[in-house]
Design a protein around this motif. Structure first.
Motif, PDB file in Angstrom:
ATOM      1  N   LEU A  57     -11.248  65.229 -52.908  1.00 14.54           N
ATOM      2  CA  LEU A  57     -10.192  64.292 -53.272  1.00 14.54           C
ATOM      3  C   LEU A  57     -10.119  64.085 -54.770  1.00 14.54           C
ATOM      4  O   LEU A  57      -9.032  63.992 -55.343  1.00 14.54           O
ATOM      5  N   ILE A  58     -11.275  64.030 -55.432  1.00 12.16           N
ATOM      6  CA  ILE A  58     -11.260  63.823 -56.878  1.00 12.16           C
ATOM      7  C   ILE A  58     -10.672  65.057 -57.563  1.00 12.16           C
ATOM      8  O   ILE A  58      -9.939  64.933 -58.552  1.00 12.16           O
ATOM      9  N   VAL A  63      -6.936  64.756 -57.206  1.00 15.72           N
ATOM     10  CA  VAL A  63      -6.364  63.772 -58.125  1.00 15.72           C
ATOM     11  C   VAL A  63      -6.379  64.308 -59.550  1.00 15.72           C
ATOM     12  O   VAL A  63      -5.365  64.283 -60.260  1.00 15.72           O
ATOM     13  N   ASN A  76     -20.069  63.980 -49.821  1.00 12.17           N
ATOM     14  CA  ASN A  76     -19.930  64.516 -51.173  1.00 12.17           C
ATOM     15  C   ASN A  76     -18.795  65.519 -51.249  1.00 12.17           C
ATOM     16  O   ASN A  76     -18.017  65.531 -52.197  1.00 12.17           O
ATOM     17  N   SER A 130      -3.906  67.105 -60.019  1.00 13.14           N
ATOM     18  CA  SER A 130      -2.523  66.627 -60.031  1.00 13.14           C
ATOM     19  C   SER A 130      -2.169  66.050 -61.391  1.00 13.14           C
ATOM     20  O   SER A 130      -1.058  66.260 -61.895  1.00 13.14           O
ATOM     21  N   LEU A 177     -16.129  65.755 -49.242  1.00 12.90           N
ATOM     22  CA  LEU A 177     -14.839  65.087 -49.072  1.00 12.90           C
ATOM     23  C   LEU A 177     -14.398  64.404 -50.357  1.00 12.90           C
ATOM     24  O   LEU A 177     -13.248  64.544 -50.790  1.00 12.90           O
ATOM     25  N   LEU A 178     -15.324  63.663 -50.961  1.00 13.91           N
ATOM     26  CA  LEU A 178     -14.935  62.915 -52.150  1.00 13.91           C
ATOM     27  C   LEU A 178     -14.684  63.846 -53.320  1.00 13.91           C
ATOM     28  O   LEU A 178     -13.771  63.613 -54.113  1.00 13.91           O
ATOM     29  N   LEU A 179     -15.459  64.911 -53.416  1.00 13.80           N
ATOM     30  CA  LEU A 179     -15.212  65.873 -54.498  1.00 13.80           C
ATOM     31  C   LEU A 179     -13.859  66.543 -54.285  1.00 13.80           C
ATOM     32  O   LEU A 179     -13.103  66.777 -55.239  1.00 13.80           O
TER      33      LEU A 179
END
Ligand SMILES: [K+]
Ligand SMILES: [K+]
Lengths: 493, 493
Positions: free
Chosen positions: A412-413, A416, A406, A419, A408-410
């Motif tokens: 990365l999201i 993104v 959770n 950005s 890691l994905l948070l």
């Protein structure tokens, strides 16, 4: 009588004590101002304002008897834990920017706030386009904000994050209270003191070594503060690149140490080597630094044609600086080769060991993810078999793996999403992803127009405010801040 | 007698039938060659070679009695399933490139292989710098490779992936056999036929509509094949930009349909609307397309100053083309604004609905991840509560969520690792991440020097081979290919 969701008194107490410390630390900059013939008033006024605010906060009254679910009116529970973290950081940056504002060094609130957030979160991105013309007393305060931030991170990692149980912290927190407990463990404060002692000790040791090896006392103090905080603020425009090679090697070693889990550092000091060597994260950290340093050295030597020693020194310095998220710069790593720029960009995400002051994802989380991905292939071939993930010789519970996924994905999201927001605010592609990655990872330099030889002064105020928020989210392990923006947090049940 | 790990006979049978079909389909290009006055020999020879290879494969003998763990010597188990997928794709691209090689259209093996892999994986990236000067019969074969690839993906999603149980496929596969079963479900082939029927039907419908609306028969056939495959090959250098607006709108609608889960399409044809509307993925897909189209329209209209209709048409076309990973281009989306370039880059990852021919991560996986991230905040506030994730009104088991997380993170790590490899091979930052994202997501156009108005012809042979591998990994849901490279796969226990 109405039940209260949150007990504000212990929160006010913690923030009050914190502001008292910060105010007192501001005053320690006055001797430098005096020594360098600058006005002492900005630091004096800022310090007194902060101490005054601390006094006011001490007056927050106790909640009416029986209105709270906990036994004592100073007990800290989960909800209060989150608010303490968020409000402490808010108070720290709000009062921390007063010296910049009072002195006119950064008269703009967006700039002053950015510089303070960048300091307190140990990011080290700067809105100062020329550092060397600034008052020395204020630059000392700037370095000190990073050191204070680093100290804050240690206590958070030891005392607060385990209580909140976020991001799989149970894996690396020293004597974590565990997910069932809802109160601060009495031994926690003992542990925090022990680790602070190491932090202070290493800072002193580095400062003395720097002074002995030829730096001025002022330079030694500033750079030892920002090195041990993995902060990366320098009092020179050329960052650590202005120092002689021996100092750069010294800084490399201490940046590396600052990226080690403090519990492991403690075990090392106690000479408990077998326990030290059980840390898979430490082994991965050492291995990664060696492999990347050699790879960079070979490429840089080949590409630049510089002497081997210089190529090695610049390579190992930059690898350690980025992986520990310190962000000191001795060479423009974006000028070497596209492949090295790419790897440096990836390093903005990695982070060093958990339980250190470094930012980013942290090696242990990457390790859990990589190991689990590999095991997933085995699970695919043998779907009936139970194949556990082991770390440090112990099985990692599935619950913790899920927390880490959770996280890691948070991460990365957020990268993104941020950005995209930055590009909507007008940044070009490379600058947007560079600024976002370096802010979320609390590194400092990025790629694009916020690269190692650039600074953040030219960005618009909205961009700076977004990045301030991002730096704080990154520093506080994402969930700690973001949970405050969900409706769940503010409901009694 | 030695036990055998793998039963090669059923694998050879499947590949043989496949090659027979492909060889026969090659021959269908000959009438076009004849009509346009080109040589029919390359397609004839390639077709015959492929059919000959199919015949040879039919001769693979049965395994010695008792040497296999399964009852019948034509039974397909998990291990054979993986090999069938990998070897089928290998055979398809190996023989699929023969027309290019025989004709000298792409005399270089790296180019011919790239074009074939790009076709069969429905990616649509091209090594042809001038498409319009190529023989029309071979361009038809090029379009057909995408349509064959799309057909292959439908059968894989229905029949093979559920058997292998990878990437949380249980969530969206029609009549999946479930993780405990180890054999092909008898009803699977019925389902596959039904879905193929829809695929063929929509292709025919689109072709007829294109012809009626003014395209030549040749253009209508080629673009209906590559639209329904979400492939994106065109017979024009200007891609779909050369067509009149009405055709662009038509293509937009069919690209959108091609991105819908085929099971949902089947339910729509059967008018079972209440079941159709239960699909959270469909709702998210529709919502995403609408929101992004409006956002793009507003920005493009404002930035370019073009008429509103043109801005709307280009925006909705590009959004649908990228989200369905079709990759047709009617406007240079990297020239609009940095923010739109950034969003287009993110779209290279998303993908449309699972169970369609689109590539990328797929909306359902993103949906599970986003929902779970949001629930994670609730779990943090209420650690004792059991808070399940619901999709389509049903609880998603934790095991499937873990599979999906593994998929997502592996997807991202492959993207990062591949980008580093490409940059080491000499690509600049933007081109490396653009080529990697578009290849892994089977989209076609990327950003940087492989943007919407560029092609892949200028890349070096090693880069092309890496991208071929990446396209296949992406198309086959990562694990299917990568598991073959782990030791676990090749051990008996
Ligand atoms: K830093
Ligand atoms: K495509």
């Amino acid at each position: 009588m109405n039940k209260r969701l949150i007990n504000f008194r212990p929160i006010a107490r913690v923030v009050s004590v914190l502001l008292l410390i910060i105010g007192a630390l501001m005053l320690t900059g006055m001797p430098f101002s005096y020594y360098f013939g600058e006005s002492m008033l900005p630091l004096l006024y800022a310090g007194l304002t902060t101490i005054g605010a601390a006094g006011l906060l001490f007056l927050v009254p106790r909640a009416p008897r029986g209105s709270l679910p906990q036994p004592s009116d100073l007990t800290i529970r989960k909800r209060e834990g989150y608010l303490i973290v968020a409000l402490s950081w808010t108070a720290m940056v709000t009062f921390g920017m007063l010296p910049y504002l009072y002195s006119g060094m950064l008269p703009n609130v967006a700039d002053a706030l950015f510089e303070t957030v960048s300091g307190m979160t140990t990011t080290g991105a700067s809105t100062l386009s020329d550092i060397e013309i600034q008052p020395r007393g204020l630059l000392y305060w700037r370095s000190l904000t990073q050191w204070i931030g680093g100290m804050g991170i240690i206590v958070l990692t030891v005392a607060i994050f385990p209580l909140l149980g976020i991001g799989g912290i149970e894996l690396f927190a020293a004597e974590a209270p565990g997910p069932t407990s809802d109160k601060l463990h009495p031994r926690i404060s003992e542990t925090a003191k022990r680790l602070w002692f190491i932090y202070v000790g290493l800072t002193l040791l580095l400062g003395v070594l720097m002074y002995v090896m030829g730096l001025s006392g002022y330079d030694a103090i500033n750079h030892s503060l920002t090195t041990m905080a993995t902060g990366g603020f320098s009092v020179y425009n050329g960052s650590a690149g202005v120092f002689p090679p021996r100092i750069q090697y010294l800084i490399t070693i201490f940046m590396f140490l600052a990226g080690v889990n403090y519990t492991v550092l403690y075990l090392s000091i106690k000479m408990r080597w077998s326990e030290v060597w059980q840390s898979d994260e430490l082994k991965a950290y050492i291995g990664l630094v060696i492999v990347l340093s050699l790879f960079f050295t070979a490429r840089v030597w080949y590409i630049t044609g510089n002497p081997l020693e210089q190529s090695f020194r610049e390579s190992v310095f930059q690898v350690v600086s980025l992986i520990t998220t310190t962000g000191f710069v001795t060479a423009d790593y974006t000028s070497w080769a596209p492949s090295l720029t790419m790897i440096c960009f990836v390093l903005l995400f990695l982070g060093a060991c958990a339980g250190s002051t470094s930012g980013g994802i942290k090696i242990i989380r990457n390790l859990v993810f990589l190991k689990n991905s590999y095991l997933e292939f085995r699970r695919i071939v043998h779907p009936q078999a139970i194949i556990p993930l082991r770390l440090n010789g112990q099985i990692v519970p599935g619950r913790i793996i899920t927390h880490i996924f959770n996280f890691l994905l948070l991460y990365l999201i957020l990268f993104v999403f941020g950005s995209v927001v930055l590009s909507v605010l007008g940044l070009d592609f490379m600058t947007a992803i560079g600024a976002m990655a370096t802010s979320l990872g609390n590194v400092g330099p990025g790629i694009g127009e916020v690269g190692p030889v650039d600074n953040f002064s030219w960005l618009s105020a909205p961009v700076k405010l977004v990045l301030c928020f991002v730096m704080i989210i990154g520093r506080l392990e994402l969930f700690t801040v973001l949970v405050l923006f969900t409706p769940y947090f503010w409901r009694l049940n």
